[in-house]
Design an enzyme around this catalytic site. Structure first.
Site, mmCIF file in Angstrom:
data_model
loop_
_atom_site.group_PDB
_atom_site.id
_atom_site.type_symbol
_atom_site.label_atom_id
_atom_site.label_comp_id
_atom_site.label_asym_id
_atom_site.label_seq_id
_atom_site.Cartn_x
_atom_site.Cartn_y
_atom_site.Cartn_z
ATOM 1 N N GLY A 10 -7.614 -7.802 7.496
ATOM 2 C CA GLY A 10 -8.552 -6.820 6.950
ATOM 3 C C GLY A 10 -8.817 -7.011 5.474
ATOM 4 O O GLY A 10 -8.701 -8.117 4.936
ATOM 5 N N ARG A 38 -13.484 -10.083 14.193
ATOM 6 C CA ARG A 38 -13.104 -10.209 12.792
ATOM 7 C C ARG A 38 -12.631 -11.637 12.495
ATOM 8 O O ARG A 38 -12.991 -12.233 11.486
ATOM 9 C CB ARG A 38 -11.999 -9.207 12.474
ATOM 10 C CG ARG A 38 -12.196 -8.622 11.111
ATOM 11 C CD ARG A 38 -11.317 -7.477 10.784
ATOM 12 N NE ARG A 38 -12.082 -6.607 9.874
ATOM 13 C CZ ARG A 38 -11.573 -5.583 9.261
ATOM 14 N NH1 ARG A 38 -10.332 -5.225 9.465
ATOM 15 N NH2 ARG A 38 -12.320 -4.866 8.446
ATOM 16 N N THR A 90 -4.345 8.177 9.019
ATOM 17 C CA THR A 90 -3.815 9.536 9.073
ATOM 18 C C THR A 90 -3.778 9.975 10.536
ATOM 19 O O THR A 90 -4.734 9.742 11.286
ATOM 20 C CB THR A 90 -4.731 10.481 8.264
ATOM 21 O OG1 THR A 90 -4.863 9.950 6.941
ATOM 22 C CG2 THR A 90 -4.160 11.884 8.189
ATOM 23 N N CYS A 272 -8.012 4.591 0.844
ATOM 24 C CA CYS A 272 -6.612 4.798 0.438
ATOM 25 C C CYS A 272 -6.285 6.159 -0.177
ATOM 26 O O CYS A 272 -5.302 6.787 0.235
ATOM 27 C CB CYS A 272 -6.210 3.717 -0.548
ATOM 28 S SG CYS A 272 -6.231 2.082 0.193
HETATM 29 N N1 NAD Z 1 -8.187 -1.592 1.471
HETATM 30 C C1 NAD Z 1 -7.504 -1.609 0.372
HETATM 31 O O1 NAD Z 1 -8.055 -1.733 -0.704
HETATM 32 C C2 NAD Z 1 -6.008 -1.467 0.398
HETATM 33 C C3 NAD Z 1 -5.288 -1.740 -0.777
HETATM 34 C C4 NAD Z 1 -3.895 -1.619 -0.747
HETATM 35 C C5 NAD Z 1 -3.258 -1.269 0.424
HETATM 36 N N2 NAD Z 1 -3.964 -1.016 1.554
HETATM 37 C C6 NAD Z 1 -3.215 -0.724 2.773
HETATM 38 O O2 NAD Z 1 -3.145 -1.937 3.541
HETATM 39 C C7 NAD Z 1 -3.193 -1.651 4.950
HETATM 40 C C8 NAD Z 1 -4.365 -2.385 5.579
HETATM 41 O O3 NAD Z 1 -5.542 -1.927 4.982
HETATM 42 P P1 NAD Z 1 -6.930 -2.671 5.186
HETATM 43 O O4 NAD Z 1 -7.901 -2.018 4.288
HETATM 44 O O5 NAD Z 1 -6.735 -4.138 5.087
HETATM 45 O O6 NAD Z 1 -7.227 -2.275 6.711
HETATM 46 P P2 NAD Z 1 -8.229 -2.990 7.717
HETATM 47 O O7 NAD Z 1 -8.585 -1.995 8.749
HETATM 48 O O8 NAD Z 1 -9.329 -3.662 6.960
HETATM 49 O O9 NAD Z 1 -7.340 -4.166 8.388
HETATM 50 C C9 NAD Z 1 -6.275 -3.934 9.250
HETATM 51 C C10 NAD Z 1 -6.360 -4.982 10.368
HETATM 52 O O10 NAD Z 1 -5.169 -4.917 11.155
HETATM 53 C C11 NAD Z 1 -5.520 -5.272 12.501
HETATM 54 N N3 NAD Z 1 -4.449 -4.843 13.401
HETATM 55 C C12 NAD Z 1 -4.053 -3.570 13.696
HETATM 56 N N4 NAD Z 1 -2.994 -3.595 14.537
HETATM 57 C C13 NAD Z 1 -2.723 -4.912 14.784
HETATM 58 C C14 NAD Z 1 -1.737 -5.577 15.559
HETATM 59 N N5 NAD Z 1 -0.819 -4.882 16.239
HETATM 60 N N6 NAD Z 1 -1.753 -6.930 15.604
HETATM 61 C C15 NAD Z 1 -2.681 -7.644 14.913
HETATM 62 N N7 NAD Z 1 -3.629 -7.054 14.136
HETATM 63 C C16 NAD Z 1 -3.649 -5.702 14.069
HETATM 64 C C17 NAD Z 1 -6.845 -4.556 12.710
HETATM 65 O O11 NAD Z 1 -7.566 -5.107 13.778
HETATM 66 C C18 NAD Z 1 -7.518 -4.770 11.332
HETATM 67 O O12 NAD Z 1 -8.356 -5.910 11.327
HETATM 68 C C19 NAD Z 1 -3.273 -0.130 5.063
HETATM 69 O O13 NAD Z 1 -1.968 0.370 5.183
HETATM 70 C C20 NAD Z 1 -3.843 0.283 3.717
HETATM 71 O O14 NAD Z 1 -3.459 1.585 3.352
HETATM 72 C C21 NAD Z 1 -5.322 -1.122 1.564
HETATM 73 O O1 UPG Z 2 -13.059 6.722 -12.947
HETATM 74 C C1 UPG Z 2 -13.232 6.612 -11.725
HETATM 75 C C2 UPG Z 2 -12.685 5.557 -10.962
HETATM 76 C C3 UPG Z 2 -12.920 5.514 -9.585
HETATM 77 N N1 UPG Z 2 -13.667 6.482 -9.002
HETATM 78 C C4 UPG Z 2 -13.850 6.442 -7.537
HETATM 79 O O2 UPG Z 2 -12.585 6.381 -6.908
HETATM 80 C C5 UPG Z 2 -12.667 5.679 -5.676
HETATM 81 C C6 UPG Z 2 -11.608 4.586 -5.596
HETATM 82 O O3 UPG Z 2 -11.917 3.557 -6.505
HETATM 83 P P1 UPG Z 2 -10.926 2.343 -6.815
HETATM 84 O O4 UPG Z 2 -9.579 2.860 -7.063
HETATM 85 O O5 UPG Z 2 -11.543 1.526 -7.868
HETATM 86 O O6 UPG Z 2 -10.999 1.501 -5.450
HETATM 87 P P2 UPG Z 2 -9.975 1.319 -4.221
HETATM 88 O O7 UPG Z 2 -10.332 0.031 -3.582
HETATM 89 O O8 UPG Z 2 -9.937 2.548 -3.403
HETATM 90 O O9 UPG Z 2 -8.536 1.095 -4.912
HETATM 91 C C7 UPG Z 2 -7.535 2.106 -4.951
HETATM 92 O O10 UPG Z 2 -6.835 2.160 -3.734
HETATM 93 C C8 UPG Z 2 -6.218 0.902 -3.364
HETATM 94 C C9 UPG Z 2 -5.624 1.101 -1.979
HETATM 95 O O11 UPG Z 2 -4.381 1.661 -1.999
HETATM 96 C C10 UPG Z 2 -5.186 0.539 -4.420
HETATM 97 O O12 UPG Z 2 -4.571 -0.694 -4.052
HETATM 98 C C11 UPG Z 2 -5.870 0.417 -5.783
HETATM 99 O O13 UPG Z 2 -4.902 0.137 -6.782
HETATM 100 C C12 UPG Z 2 -6.575 1.736 -6.081
HETATM 101 O O14 UPG Z 2 -7.304 1.613 -7.306
HETATM 102 C C13 UPG Z 2 -14.103 5.149 -5.594
HETATM 103 O O15 UPG Z 2 -14.881 6.014 -4.787
HETATM 104 C C14 UPG Z 2 -14.578 5.202 -7.031
HETATM 105 O O16 UPG Z 2 -15.973 5.329 -7.147
HETATM 106 C C15 UPG Z 2 -14.205 7.520 -9.728
HETATM 107 O O17 UPG Z 2 -14.873 8.406 -9.188
HETATM 108 N N2 UPG Z 2 -13.980 7.560 -11.087
#
Ligand code: NAD
Ligand code: UPG
Length: 482
Positions: A10, A38, A90, A272
């Site tokens: 992802g 994907r 959630t 997140c």
């Molecule tokens: N998106 C972000 O910016 C971000 C940043 C930091 C942490 N996280 C955390 O990282 C985790 C993943 O987030 P994401 O945004 O990459 O999610 P995502 O939905 O983009 O990707 C997750 C992937 O896992 C796959 N999956 C689920 N169960 C599986 C299984 N049993 N075997 C193989 N594949 C499986 C799904 O098909 C999906 O493609 C979450 O816990 C999220 O909170 C996300």
């Molecule tokens: O001053 C600000 C900064 C951000 N945002 C909003 O806040 C949200 C989140 O933005 P941002 O944090 O930049 O993006 P994410 O990809 O959600 O990243 C957050 O969430 C990730 C998932 O956990 C973490 O890894 C990152 O550190 C954390 O910044 C967005 O809607 C932004 O538009 C505001 O409204 N005002």
């Protein structure tokens, strides 16, 4: 050759593994997923996510030491280090519904690792999980491990979407938590050696497991709290004539506070912040800390208040009704430079306006028509599940009220009002005179991201609302209560 496998291709698994492959040519990296589409996209010219710089990184190492595959068990079986980066949504039903993290996908990944492993492995929590998850995962892995040794590490990811590659190339810190035993420390060192190929040693922090797990939830709660704080101030600015841009600049000049993350907005979105704070709230409640839970809950309440306030401002300004009025929505992604719409404030604002019977014309440079229709019909939290488990079809009533168009001018043509939901750079340089000439009069602009030049637009003839900025006379006469 060290072999890494990441379960979950992802927004985190894909870019993170691509950067590891780029920076560590001697490591072989396989990214696996149960979602076949994907994986097909990761292996094609059109990657499944839009992220500046990502195409280039993937092109450099795909087929060399970076592979995307649906052969989950094979690659897990062969790996020395297994990252787990699956969804942790959630919960929507049962114990902790609406707050607790649903660890179904994590647990099934852990059971599969235990089943297919024939050699010892380091298992890395990359997904964001509740504190103490590693303890449960350890139990699952060791329960059925046929004498194989597993070491669990917590290595939460801090990248932000839109800047993921930059964040991965140059992270503020890499955090690795592990057991305080000799085996735990050895596992920490093995993962540290991977990151040390490009991250300076003083930015690689090592802690115990629980500190690493909790630090991720804490960091997101602190970041979101800054936004809710400045958004709460934005309401007071509108009521008093102060300007939130000036206030946040003055506040952020204090080196103890700092200037980043103080932009008032229609509300934070993304996959997140809300999920992780709800998770934190639930953990506090489970640990008998209701006051602490209540404190963090307030961050989400203010965010919901901010989105409601925006909808009410639009409706109240337009004579308390938007029924059958065309409203242009510019931007649908939760922030610029991403096509991700998970928890975007645009969904709540659009649903609010649709509830008041508006007709919406939506434009976003990166979000597809299908995605927008789906987002406007999905129930809360349904988005955070693997793609093939999500409902596919949009409801026909939403389809009637919503059109998705290919540019901002088309969206605004004949509209009564225009709402800016995402801070895409292109919205700063639109020909607003041309837009004004083609809109119904009076023509309204509601800027949820403070991107437009308010004075210039007022001169053109628009009635302008920009979050937290002094209200013009029209808006003062039409008070909006959240
Ligand atoms: N998106 C972000 O910016 C971000 C940043 C930091 C942490 N996280 C955390 O990282 C985790 C993943 O987030 P994401 O945004 O990459 O999610 P995502 O939905 O983009 O990707 C997750 C992937 O896992 C796959 N999956 C689920 N169960 C599986 C299984 N049993 N075997 C193989 N594949 C499986 C799904 O098909 C999906 O493609 C979450 O816990 C999220 O909170 C996300
Ligand atoms: O001053 C600000 C900064 C951000 N945002 C909003 O806040 C949200 C989140 O933005 P941002 O944090 O930049 O993006 P994410 O990809 O959600 O990243 C957050 O969430 C990730 C998932 O956990 C973490 O890894 C990152 O550190 C954390 O910044 C967005 O809607 C932004 O538009 C505001 O409204 N005002």
């Amino acid at each position: 050759m060290v072999k890494i496998c990441c379960i979950g291709a992802g927004y985190v698994g894909g870019p993170t593994m691509a950067v590891i492959a780029l920076k560590c040519p001697s490591v072989q990296v396989a990214v696996v997923d149960i979602a076949q589409k994907r994986i097909e996209a990761w292996n094609s010219d059109k990657l499944p996510i839009y992220e500046p710089g990502l195409d280039d990184v993937v092109k450099q190492c795909r087929g060399r030491n970076l592979f995307f595959s649906t052969e989950v068990e094979k690659h897990v079986g062969e790996a020395d280090i297994v990252f787990v980066s699956v969804n942790t949504p959630t919960k929507t039903t049962g114990l902790g519904a609406g707050k607790a993290a649903d660890l179904t996908y994590w647990e099934s990944a852990a059971r599969m690792i235990a089943d297919v492993s024939k050699s010892s492995k380091i298992v890395v929590e990359k997904s964001t999980v509740p504190v103490k998850t590693a303890e449960a995962i350890e139990k699952i892995l060791t329960h059925n491990s046929k004498g194989i040794k597993f070491q669990i590490l917590s290595n939460p990811e801090f990248l932000a979407e839109g800047t993921a590659i930059q964040d991965l190339f140059n992270p503020d810190r890499v955090l690795i938590g592990g057991r305080e035993t000799p085996e735990g420390q050895k596992a920490i060192k093995a993962l540290k050696d991977v990151y040390a190929q490009w991250v300076p040693e003083d930015r690689i922090l090592t802690t115990n497991l629980w500190s690493a797990e909790l630090s991720k939830l804490a960091a997101n709660a602190f970041l979101a709290q800054r936004i809710s704080s400045v958004n709460a101030m934005s309401a007071l600015c509108e009521a008093t004539g102060a300007n939130v841009i000036e206030v946040s600049y003055a506040v952020g000049k204090d080196t103890r506070i700092g200037p980043k993350f103080l932009n008032a907005s229609v509300g934070f979105g993304g996959s997140c912040f809300q999920k992780d704070i709800l998770n934190l709230v639930y953990i506090c409640e489970c640990n008998g800390l209701p006051e602490v839970a209540e404190y963090w809950k307030q961050v989400i309440k203010i965010n919901d208040y901010q989105k409601n306030r925006f909808v009410n401002r639009v409706v109240a300004s337009m004579f308390n009704t938007v029924a059958k009025k065309k409203i242009a929505i510019l931007g649908f992604a939760f922030k610029k430079d991403t096509g991700d719409t998970r928890e975007t404030p645009a969904i709540d604002v659009c649903k609010g306006l649709l509830g008041d019977k508006a007709e919406l014309s939506i434009y976003d440079p990166q979000v597809t028509e299908d995605q927008i229709h789906k987002d406007l019909t999905l129930s809360k939290f349904d988005w955070d599940h693997p793609l093939h488990l999500q409902p596919m079809s949009a409801s026909s009533s939403t389809e009637k009220q919503v059109t998705v168009v290919g540019d901002a001018y088309e969206a605004a043509k004949g509209a009564h009002g225009l709402c800016i939901m995402t801070e895409w750079d292109e919205f700063k340089t639109l020909d607003y005179k041309k837009i004004f000439d083609n809109m119904q009069k009076p023509a309204f602009i509601f800027d949820g991201r403070n991107v437009v030049n308010v004075d210039q637009l007022r001169e053109i003839g628009f009635i302008v609302f920009s979050i937290g900025k002094p209200l013009d006379a029209w808006l003062k006469d039409m008070p909006a209560v959240a």
